[in-house]
Design a protein around this motif. Sequence first.
Motif, PDB file in Angstrom:
ATOM      1  N   LEU A 155       0.839  -1.094   0.049  1.00 32.34           N
ATOM      2  CA  LEU A 155       0.043   0.020  -0.036  1.00 32.34           C
ATOM      3  C   LEU A 155       1.021   1.204   0.010  1.00 32.34           C
ATOM      4  O   LEU A 155       1.828   1.307   0.728  1.00 32.34           O
ATOM      5  N   MET A 209       0.412   5.303   0.260  1.00 32.89           N
ATOM      6  CA  MET A 209      -0.616   6.631   0.693  1.00 32.89           C
ATOM      7  C   MET A 209      -0.052   7.833   0.382  1.00 32.89           C
ATOM      8  O   MET A 209       1.224   8.018   0.425  1.00 32.89           O
ATOM      9  N   THR A 254      -4.095   8.686   8.490  1.00 38.00           N
ATOM     10  CA  THR A 254      -4.533   8.352   7.041  1.00 38.00           C
ATOM     11  C   THR A 254      -4.932   6.638   6.591  1.00 38.00           C
ATOM     12  O   THR A 254      -5.581   6.503   5.980  1.00 38.00           O
ATOM     13  N   ILE A 273      -8.025   4.800   5.098  1.00 40.20           N
ATOM     14  CA  ILE A 273      -8.056   3.872   3.789  1.00 40.20           C
ATOM     15  C   ILE A 273      -8.786   2.692   4.027  1.00 40.20           C
ATOM     16  O   ILE A 273      -9.488   2.118   3.433  1.00 40.20           O
ATOM     17  N   LYS A 276     -10.751   7.082   2.114  1.00 38.44           N
ATOM     18  CA  LYS A 276      -9.783   7.681   1.223  1.00 38.44           C
ATOM     19  C   LYS A 276      -9.404   6.752   0.331  1.00 38.44           C
ATOM     20  O   LYS A 276      -8.940   5.618   0.941  1.00 38.44           O
ATOM     21  N   SER A 277      -9.115   6.727  -0.900  1.00 41.32           N
ATOM     22  CA  SER A 277      -8.465   5.657  -1.533  1.00 41.32           C
ATOM     23  C   SER A 277      -7.150   5.704  -1.745  1.00 41.32           C
ATOM     24  O   SER A 277      -6.421   6.584  -1.569  1.00 41.32           O
ATOM     25  N   PRO A 278      -6.385   4.459  -1.606  1.00 39.49           N
ATOM     26  CA  PRO A 278      -4.838   4.322  -1.663  1.00 39.49           C
ATOM     27  C   PRO A 278      -4.428   4.633  -3.048  1.00 39.49           C
ATOM     28  O   PRO A 278      -4.927   4.515  -3.850  1.00 39.49           O
ATOM     29  N   TRP A 324     -11.110  -1.880  -2.440  1.00 36.96           N
ATOM     30  CA  TRP A 324     -11.145  -0.650  -3.159  1.00 36.96           C
ATOM     31  C   TRP A 324     -11.198  -0.919  -4.793  1.00 36.96           C
ATOM     32  O   TRP A 324     -11.191  -0.016  -5.548  1.00 36.96           O
TER      33      TRP A 324
END
Lengths: 388, 251
Positions: B13, B15, B48, B52, B57-59, B72
Motif C-alpha cells: 500500500l 498512501m 490516513t 483507507i 480515502k482511496s490508496p 477498493w
Amino acid sequence: MNDSNTHNSTPAQLTARKTADDTLTVFLSGKWTLDQPLPDIIELKKALTADNAVRTLSFDTQTLQEWDSGLLVFLIKARDLASSRNLTQNLNIDLSGLPDGAKRLFQLTTAVPKREGAEKSDTREPFLAKTGGAVINIAGSFKEMLDFIGDASIALLKFMTGRATYRSSDLFLIIQECGVEALAIVTLISVLIGLILAFVGAIQLAMFGAQVYVADLVAIAMLREMGAMMTGIIMAGRTGAAFAAQLGTMQVNEEIDALKTLGLQPMEFLVLPRMLALILMMPLLCIYSDLMGVLGGAVVGIGAFDITPVQYFEQTRGSVHLSHFLLGVVKSIIFGIVIALAGCQRGMNCGRSATAVGYAATSAVVTAIVIIIALDGLFAVITNILGV
Amino acid sequence: MDPKTAHITVRNLTMAYGDFVLMEDISFTIFRGDIFIIMGGSGCGKSTLLKILVGLKSPATGSVTIDDLNFWEVTPGERGKIMRRFGILYQSGALWSSLTLADNIALPLEQYTDLNKKQIREVASYKLALVGLTGFEDYYPSEISGGMRKRAGLARAMALDPDILFFDEPSAGLDPVSAKLLDDLILELRDSLGTTLVVVTHELPSIFAIGTNSVFLDVETKTMSASGDPNALLKECKDPNVRSFLTRGRE
C-alpha cells in the motif's frame, strides 16, 4: 531564578572584552527581562568582527540580577552570529559562565536539530505562474461546482422515485427554519421595499397628475422583480449562510465522515432535505413578500397621495396579470435552488478548521447573491425578447 | 487458539496526498479476533491508514482485501455493504450534534434493521449502558464532557454489532482510569463477540495491555519498520526507532 536585590535593579547591560588571546568574554549585568529594553547584539557583532583571533565565546554573569526568555533570545542570537561568522574554524561557545537554568534551557533549544526544509520558504512566484495558478484554481472550483450540481440532481431524482434515504424529521425541521422563522424579516423588508417604490414612483408620477398609477408600478415591480429578488437575497444571507456553516462544522467534527462510513450518502441525507425545503418555501415566501410589498405601497399611496383604498385596490387588480405573478414565483424557485446549492456546496467542501467554516459561510452568501442578481438580469432580457 | 483466518489483508500500500507520498510499501495481515495496533510517531500517517481501511480515502497504489473482497476495486455499492459491517470510533467522537445520544445510536439501526421504534430505543439504552452512560439518552453531544462523548461515540460504533471495530486514538483525552476501563471494554468485546479490532494509538500502556498484533509506521523511512505482537516486538525487534518508541525513548 533571580538574585536578591530586585528593588533597585539596573537596566540590562552588555560589554564584550577579551580575557585571553583567543577568548572573548561577554559581561552581562543588570536585569535581562522581556519587560524592558535589552541591549542590541550589534556590540557583540562589532567585537567579533574586529578580532579574527577569537576562537571561544564565554559569558560572565556575576552582576546579572534577573533573567527570563529575554536572555535566552540573546543567547540564541549570539549562537547564530557565531556560526554565521566567516571563519575557517568554528567558534566555540563556553556556557560555563551562565546561570544553571539558562544553561539547561539553552541546551534544550539545540537538542533537536533543525529539520531540513522545515522552514517555509517565501520565494516569490512570477506573475505568470500566479495567474496560471489562479486560472487552474478557478477551473477546479468550477468543476467541483458542476460535480456537486450533478450529484444533487441525482439525489433529487432518487427522491422523486422514492429511493432516497433521509430523515423526514430533518426535512420538517429545516422547512420550519427556512419558512415560518423567516416570515418576520421578509415582512419587514418587503413592506419597506413597497414603501420606497411607492415614494420614488409617486413623486415622479405626481408631476403629471398620474399618481394613481403608483399602484400599477408597485404591484408590477413587486410581483415581477422585487418579491423574488428580495426573498432570494434575504434567504441567501439567512439560510444559505446557515447551511454552509452547519455542514462546514459537521465536516470539521468528522460528522460527515461518520455518515459516509455508515453507508449513508451525505448528498441525500444532508443536502437533499435542505434543497427540498428551500424549493418548497421560497415560492411561498415570495408570494407573501409580493403581498407585503403591495401593502407597503398602498400605505404610501393612500396615506400620502390621496388615493382612496378602493381606487388603489381596483388599480392594482387591473394592472396585475397572471404572467407577472407566475414569473416571480418561477424565479423564486430557481433562486431557492441556487441558495441551497451554493450553501451546501460551500459547506460540504469546507476545510477542516474554524477559519474555513467562516470562509465557507461568507462565500456561500456572496456566490448566491451574485448568481441571483445575474440570473434576474438574464430573466429580464429573456422576458423582454419573448414579450412576457 | 484456533488456526487464524485472515480478516483484512493489506499489500504494498502507498498512501499519498496528491504528489506528496506519506508512506510506501505497507503490507500486513489482520486476523479474525485480533486487536491490531497501528502505531507510530505523530504525523506519520496512522490516521490516513485508518481512513483507507474504513473507506474514506482511496490508496495511491496497493490493495486492501477484506473477507476475500478487494475493498477498493469492488463497486461503490458493494463497498457500502462491506462498510456496513464496520464500527468506527472517531478521534473526537464525531457524534451528530443535532441529535440526542439515543438518536445518534438509533440512526444506523433505523437505516439497516427492521426494528420498531420501541425496540430501537431499547437497543440504544443498552448500548449506552454498556459504555457507562445509563440515563444520558436524551442529552445532546454538546451537553456532555469530552470523555463521555468518546464513550457515546463507542456506543454508536457498536450499534450494529459490527464485525470490525476501528478506533482512532481511543484513550486520547481520557483519564488513566477511564482509559483502563476502555481497554477492558475492548478486550471484553473481542472475547464475547469475536470482533476484530483495529486501534490507532500511541498510548504505550494500552498497546502492551491489549495489542495482539501491530504495525509500526516510521516517519523517517516513510514505510513500516516492524509488524507483530507488540510484546514480542519489545523483546526482539532490533530497529532503533521501534525500540525507542516502545521504551518511551529510553533506548
